[in-house]
Structures are given as C-alpha cells and as structure tokens.
Write a protein that holds these residues in place. Sequence first.
Motif, PDB file in Angstrom:
ATOM      1  N   PHE A  53     -13.375  25.459 -63.708  1.00  0.00           N
ATOM      2  CA  PHE A  53     -14.509  24.550 -63.578  1.00  0.00           C
ATOM      3  C   PHE A  53     -14.024  23.119 -63.383  1.00  0.00           C
ATOM      4  N   LEU A 101     -13.108  24.268 -71.311  1.00  0.00           N
ATOM      5  CA  LEU A 101     -12.318  24.940 -72.351  1.00  0.00           C
ATOM      6  C   LEU A 101     -13.213  25.139 -73.563  1.00  0.00           C
ATOM      7  N   TRP A 102     -12.891  26.138 -74.372  1.00  0.00           N
ATOM      8  CA  TRP A 102     -13.708  26.378 -75.567  1.00  0.00           C
ATOM      9  C   TRP A 102     -13.194  25.508 -76.702  1.00  0.00           C
ATOM     10  N   MET A 138     -10.536  40.323 -73.751  1.00  0.00           N
ATOM     11  CA  MET A 138     -11.733  40.935 -73.187  1.00  0.00           C
ATOM     12  C   MET A 138     -11.369  42.114 -72.292  1.00  0.00           C
ATOM     13  N   GLY A 172     -19.531  19.270 -73.440  1.00  0.00           N
ATOM     14  CA  GLY A 172     -18.870  20.051 -72.411  1.00  0.00           C
ATOM     15  C   GLY A 172     -17.640  20.735 -72.948  1.00  0.00           C
ATOM     16  N   GLY A 173     -16.721  21.015 -72.076  1.00  0.00           N
ATOM     17  CA  GLY A 173     -15.563  21.768 -72.515  1.00  0.00           C
ATOM     18  C   GLY A 173     -14.414  20.891 -72.931  1.00  0.00           C
ATOM     19  N   GLU A 204     -21.692  25.800 -69.536  1.00  0.00           N
ATOM     20  CA  GLU A 204     -20.370  26.124 -68.997  1.00  0.00           C
ATOM     21  C   GLU A 204     -19.451  26.921 -69.916  1.00  0.00           C
ATOM     22  N   PRO A 205     -19.387  26.616 -71.212  1.00  0.00           N
ATOM     23  CA  PRO A 205     -18.510  27.432 -72.057  1.00  0.00           C
ATOM     24  C   PRO A 205     -18.839  28.919 -71.949  1.00  0.00           C
ATOM     25  N   GLU A 260     -20.388  30.371 -69.365  1.00  0.00           N
ATOM     26  CA  GLU A 260     -20.047  30.824 -68.019  1.00  0.00           C
ATOM     27  C   GLU A 260     -18.554  31.097 -67.906  1.00  0.00           C
ATOM     28  N   ALA A 261     -17.752  30.240 -68.539  1.00  0.00           N
ATOM     29  CA  ALA A 261     -16.302  30.452 -68.518  1.00  0.00           C
ATOM     30  C   ALA A 261     -15.951  31.776 -69.179  1.00  0.00           C
ATOM     31  N   ALA A 262     -16.698  32.133 -70.217  1.00  0.00           N
ATOM     32  CA  ALA A 262     -16.448  33.408 -70.890  1.00  0.00           C
ATOM     33  C   ALA A 262     -16.855  34.587 -70.010  1.00  0.00           C
ATOM     34  N   ARG A 263     -17.930  34.396 -69.249  1.00  0.00           N
ATOM     35  CA  ARG A 263     -18.325  35.459 -68.306  1.00  0.00           C
ATOM     36  C   ARG A 263     -17.218  35.695 -67.306  1.00  0.00           C
ATOM     37  N   ILE A 264     -16.660  34.587 -66.814  1.00  0.00           N
ATOM     38  CA  ILE A 264     -15.557  34.686 -65.856  1.00  0.00           C
ATOM     39  C   ILE A 264     -14.420  35.513 -66.452  1.00  0.00           C
ATOM     40  N   CYS A 265     -14.196  35.334 -67.747  1.00  0.00           N
ATOM     41  CA  CYS A 265     -13.115  36.061 -68.403  1.00  0.00           C
ATOM     42  C   CYS A 265     -13.497  37.504 -68.708  1.00  0.00           C
ATOM     43  N   GLY A 266     -14.674  37.911 -68.284  1.00  0.00           N
ATOM     44  CA  GLY A 266     -15.051  39.307 -68.447  1.00  0.00           C
ATOM     45  C   GLY A 266     -15.727  39.636 -69.770  1.00  0.00           C
ATOM     46  N   ALA A 267     -16.207  38.604 -70.482  1.00  0.00           N
ATOM     47  CA  ALA A 267     -16.824  38.860 -71.781  1.00  0.00           C
ATOM     48  C   ALA A 267     -18.261  39.341 -71.609  1.00  0.00           C
ATOM     49  N   SER A 268     -18.622  40.389 -72.339  1.00  0.00           N
ATOM     50  CA  SER A 268     -19.997  40.893 -72.304  1.00  0.00           C
ATOM     51  C   SER A 268     -20.905  39.894 -73.016  1.00  0.00           C
ATOM     52  N   ARG A 278     -19.914  37.156 -75.802  1.00  0.00           N
ATOM     53  CA  ARG A 278     -20.103  35.726 -75.550  1.00  0.00           C
ATOM     54  C   ARG A 278     -20.851  35.058 -76.681  1.00  0.00           C
ATOM     55  N   ILE A 329     -18.291  32.858 -78.534  1.00  0.00           N
ATOM     56  CA  ILE A 329     -18.358  31.536 -77.910  1.00  0.00           C
ATOM     57  C   ILE A 329     -19.569  30.729 -78.399  1.00  0.00           C
TER      58      ILE A 329
END
Lengths: 370, 338
Positions: free
Chosen positions: A88, A93-94, A109, B45-46, B231-232, B234-242, B246, B250
């Motif tokens: 992004f 970042l988390w 994951m 934000g992140g 965004e946090p 969405e970033a987790a979705r990108i990483c494949g998190a259900s 999430r 997250i």
Amino acid sequence: MATIELRNIDRIFQGGVKAVDNLSITIESGHFVSLLGPSGCGKTTSLRMIAGLDNPDGGEILLDGKLLYSKKSGVAVPTEKRGMGLVFQSYALWPHMTIAQNISFGLEMKGIEKKERIRRVAEVMELMHISDLEKRYPSQISGGQQQRVALARNLAVSPDVLLLDEPLSNLDAKLRLEMRAELKRLHETLKNTIIYVTHDQLEAMTMSTMIAVMSGGTLKQFAPPMEIYRKPTNLTVASFVGSPPMNFLRKTSQGGGSPWDLGILACYPALANKAEAIGVRPEDIRLAFPGSTDRPVPGREGGLVSWIRKAKVATVLPTGSEWVVDMVVEGFHFFASLRDEPCCLDDGEVDMVVDREAFHFFDGKETRCN
Amino acid sequence: MYNSFKIGSPGVAAVVASVTILIGVMLVAVDTWFVREFKRYITIGGKGARQNPSSLGAFKAPAFLLSVLVVGISIVLPLGTIIVSSLTWQAGVFKSENFTLAFWMGREIPAHPGQNGIFLNKEILGSALNSLSIAGFAALIAGISGLMVGYIVVKLPNTRVAKYLRQVSFLPYLVPSIGFAAACLSFFAVRRGPIPSLYGTLFLLILVMSMKYLPFAARSGIAAMMQVGNEPEEAARICGASWLARIRRIVVPIQKHALLTGIVLPFISGMKEQSLVIMLASPGTEVLTTQILRYIEYGYTQLANATMLAIVGIIFVLTFGLEKITGGNLASGFGGGK
Ligand SMILES: Nc1ncnc2c1ncn2[C@@H]1O[C@H](COP(=O)(O)OP(=O)(O)O)[C@@H](O)[C@H]1O
Ligand SMILES: [Mg+2]
C-alpha cells in the motif's frame, strides 16, 4: 506463470466519477509493468480491482486465462484467494505487531509451520536489510524502513504477482534512487510479475519492462519504456513523458504572423494536410552559436537533414546536470536542454537546430501520424 | 415527565416526550449535515502513532495548581463530604462519639427500623448484584455493537446501510430516558408473538440500558474505526487471512482500547443510571440507584450516602482493575496517547 488480463474494465464511483473507463490490457508473466499517469487518473483503482479489494462495474479480470472477476458470469474470487501481494502507498503495517510478526503473518495464514516461518522471516529480513528491526513496532521505525517491511511482508509468501502502489512516494530522493535499484534487482532475481503504480515517469522509465500510460481512466499507450519515449502514439503520452516536457506547435495557436508549423511541414508533404500538432523534445534541440566552428549542415538535395531557425534566448535555467534554455522563435517559445554550458549568448542570438527524425507529428485526433 | 406519569396523566408525559424527540430529530439533521461537510481523515493508518510530549516550561506550576484545584473541587470535596456524612450520626458534628460505622456494617441501626449497615443489608447486596449484571451486560452489548456499527460504517462508506446505521444507532439518544423506558415498558409488558412478557425481568433492564448507551458506544466505535481506516484489514486480506482471522488478529487487537472504552464508559454510566431504572425496576430487580432514592424518601441520608459510595467504589475497583489486566490506558481509547 502469472499473466493478468483486464478486458473492458469500467469502474464508476458513486456520484458518477468514472475512475476507470473501458480499460483493456494484458500483463505478461514475469514483466515489470508500470501504470503511469497523473494523480487521479485511476491507477490505484485499477490496482485495487486486480487485487480484488474493489470490483469493476463492467468487464472481466483473468489470471492465467482463468476468471478472477466477471459480473456477467457472476465470478468474483475474493482477495484472500487470489494470492497476490500488495504494498500500500501508506504501507498499512499492523501497529500492534512487531516487524517480525508483521512479516510472519502471511506465512501463518498459509499454514506454514513455525520453524519454517522463522527461517523465511529471517531470510526476507536479511534480503531487505532490516534484520536488526525484528523486535520493533512500526511506530518505532523510519519511513524508509517501514517501506522495506511492507515489501518484506509481501515477499515472505513469494507471490507470483506483486502489486505496488506508489511505494517510494514517501521517501526522500536518495532513498528513492536506492530503492529503485533494489526493486529492479529484486525483480531480476525473483522474476515474478510486478505491477507498479506511479506518477513519477523516472521511476517508470528506469524499472519497467513495459509502461502503461493512463489518463482520465483510459489506457493511452502500452509499450516498452524506450518506445513510449521515442514513439509516443498520442499527444497525451507525448506531453506527459519527458522532462522537461516536449515542446509543441499547434494548429490552434497562431503565432505573430508566422505559420503555426514554422515551415516544418513544407518538408513533409505526406503529412502536410494531416498534422495538427508538432512536438520536439528539449533534448533533441541543439544550439549553434554564432562564431562556433560546429555549424550544422543545412538542407541538402531538397530534403532536410536538419531544421534550422534563428532563435532569441530569453533565459537560461541551469539545473546542475543540464542547462535548460528558454528561447523564442518567431513568437513561439521553445525549451532546449543542453548537456554543456551554452556559451557566446551575449547578444542572445542563436541558431536552433533539430534533426529531421526528431519531430513528432499528431493529427486532429491527437494520434501520432509519422 | 416522571411527575406526570406518577400522577397518572400519561397524555402530558407524551406531549413532553414528543417535543423533546422533535428537538432531537432536528439535532440529528444538523449533525448529519455537518458530518457530510467533512472529509474523512485517517490519522493513524498503518504507520503507527508517536507520542510527542512537550515541556510546559514556565506554565508548569500554574498548570499543576489548576489541575489540583479542578480535581479538588469536582471530586475530593463532594466525595469527602459524603464519606464524612456516612460515618456520622449527625451531620456537621465532629465529636468522637458522633462517629460510627453503623451505616456500613452495623446491625439493626437505631432509628432506622429493619435496616442493617449496607455491607450486611440483604437488599443492598442483592441490588448491587443486579446493578453489576445489568450495567455489565448492557455495557458489553453496547460496546461490542458500537464497534460493529463503526466497522460496518467504515467498511461500506457512502452507502445507504452506513448512513442508516449511523442514524438509527443515534436515535435512542434523542428520547429522554424516562420516555424511552416508558415506551419499552408498555411494549414489553405483554407477550408479543415469540417474545414473552419481559416486565419485571433483569433482561428487560439490560435490553433497554444497552439501547440507551448504544449511541455513545456507536459514536466512539465509528470514530475509532475511522481513525484506523480500512487498510490494516485489507492488508490482512492480501495476506490470505479469512474474515474471522482478520477480526481476531487485526481489527480487535488494533481496536482493543476503543473497545475497552466503549464498554467501560457505558458501564460507569449504567451503574449511576437513575431515570431509566426508576421506571423499569420492580421488586426483585431493584438496583443500587433505586435503593438510594428509597433511602432518601425515608430520610435515611447516611445509608443513601453509603450506598452512593459503594457505587463509586465498585466503579473505581472494576475500571482500574480492568485497566491493569488489559495493560491499557482508558484515556487512550479516546484517541490520545499510546
Ligand atoms: N472510494 C472512492 N469513492 C469515490 N471516488 C473515488 C474513490 N476512489 C477513487 N475515487 C476517484 O476516482 C478517481 C481515480 O482515483 P485513483 O484511482 O485513486 O487515482 P490515482 O491512484 O491514479 O491517483 C479520482 O477522481 C478519485 O477521486
Ligand atoms: Mg493512487
């Protein structure tokens, strides 16, 4: 293998903003493709639709020939199943996880076991030169480091497709250059498909194997960087790519008494009735100074090797690496960019010299015609 | 309104309630209009937030004095007065024989027929349990739903669902508590379809109270979710998190403090709530605040004060206990610090 195909993609936001308009493009596996265009032209929107974070209002998206999204057939593979990486613009970042946890999350994951996870995280942190940040939190590291972590987080799971949304725009100039080199090197080793969104033409030119120039939600040209530079297929691309930007003579803007084309078209009979705009890059203009020995060869055998006109220098803008000269030819302004310091400008009179091949011609529909 | 109810003229109460609701609707309209004017700014934000404490310099001493003064006038003074009152037979007499612990742990207090000190008073202990469970469950429900409202509003910006949720979750705020309670009372007094009559149950109190506090919880939930943005996740979705992963890994951890605030504040208000429970409490579902009112009616000032102190004590112990356990800072839920 990861070839991405967009077919006639439309995206209309609430309020009627047409962010992406009938976009069709095929991004071949292993390419580094930049989506280049001014701010607000629909780059981020396109990227988000490829990632599945947003869905088109029309058209289809395919990965290796398989539908990812199609409204018509009701197919919509969710983001988490597309297996793409996305960095992004804000890094995202988390904040509640350490750097190592941030990077490890995607592996977790994927159901990768702990020992392997630790190994992969260490490997990627080594690759991105952030090994010493392992235990820190995102709020405790600099912007450049956050950028590396965001990239590392995606690289850890080695996705076939990596999407990047202006990842370098928050960095200072020096770091940007370093990261450009690093990204290019990374792509050359990993050979994955990269789609890189940027409004910075230098980034697009230096890193990409292909550039897609966008404007107002539409694709203007899709070609290798040097082709975009040398043979822009339309006026939009010609004026957006290049720094300083291309000089234009247009039929619509009459100069004081002189014909709009300054007589250039007389030497191109085939184009004389078609061309409505003529472009020349500042770096394609040479100056011949009165009294210098390096005089250009004037027209020969009825044709012309070089086009020469008397010009008056208005001002000189030294940038350090080059000199940008603002000059006036019969009422028309031209910018030339020179490698060497211009001399003998005392009386401000010079000859402006352009090679015959250097002109770009565009017709009434703004399409290239030479 | 309470008076008109008591003297048996619900018509007057209805008119008063209608007028207040009308004013409330106008307020919501203004609120909606204002919110529309503002763009959404994501401030966290992140990138994580940093604290930047700055020295007060020459203002250090006056600022300190001012805060001491504020705390002194608003907390120490009234609380001290009540404490002293609950420990004396007669107000304002400072002789050693005037001090007593009878109102706290005495049996059969003289001149208070049938009353024990509040620690030995079955009614008070029962009410305390009721207060705790009502405020506790209501706060949990309000806090969690509030964050859920925030989640949906941020997830679906500029949609009808978001707009609708925003306004509906704010509605209970417009209705005066008493009117709200009266409405619920008449609605749930009899069996309605699958819903049995709820009159006289703790459940009714929990339900009504969680609705009353939903507006606050939803507002803070929306603010907290907006601040972090989408965004946090969405970033987790990108990483494949259900979705579940999430939420669990997250969204909830990032919103931990906001969630805590969204639960603790309604809990504190719920423990102190009067106007709502006055209508709904019945024998068996008495709460501490209704006991206080009863004591005041009987003229048992010291017992009323002791009960009030008990409420303060419970709130204090639970709130700070929770803070210790979660390692959080309540104030940070409002968007400051950490
Ligand atoms: N969620 C949204 N809602 C409404 N309009 C949007 C939204 N996202 C983007 N837009 C609009 O769509 C256009 C393209 O935006 P974007 O793709 O972010 O541009 P870029 O990334 O090229 O700068 C802009 O005019 C922007 O205002
Ligand atoms: Mg963008």
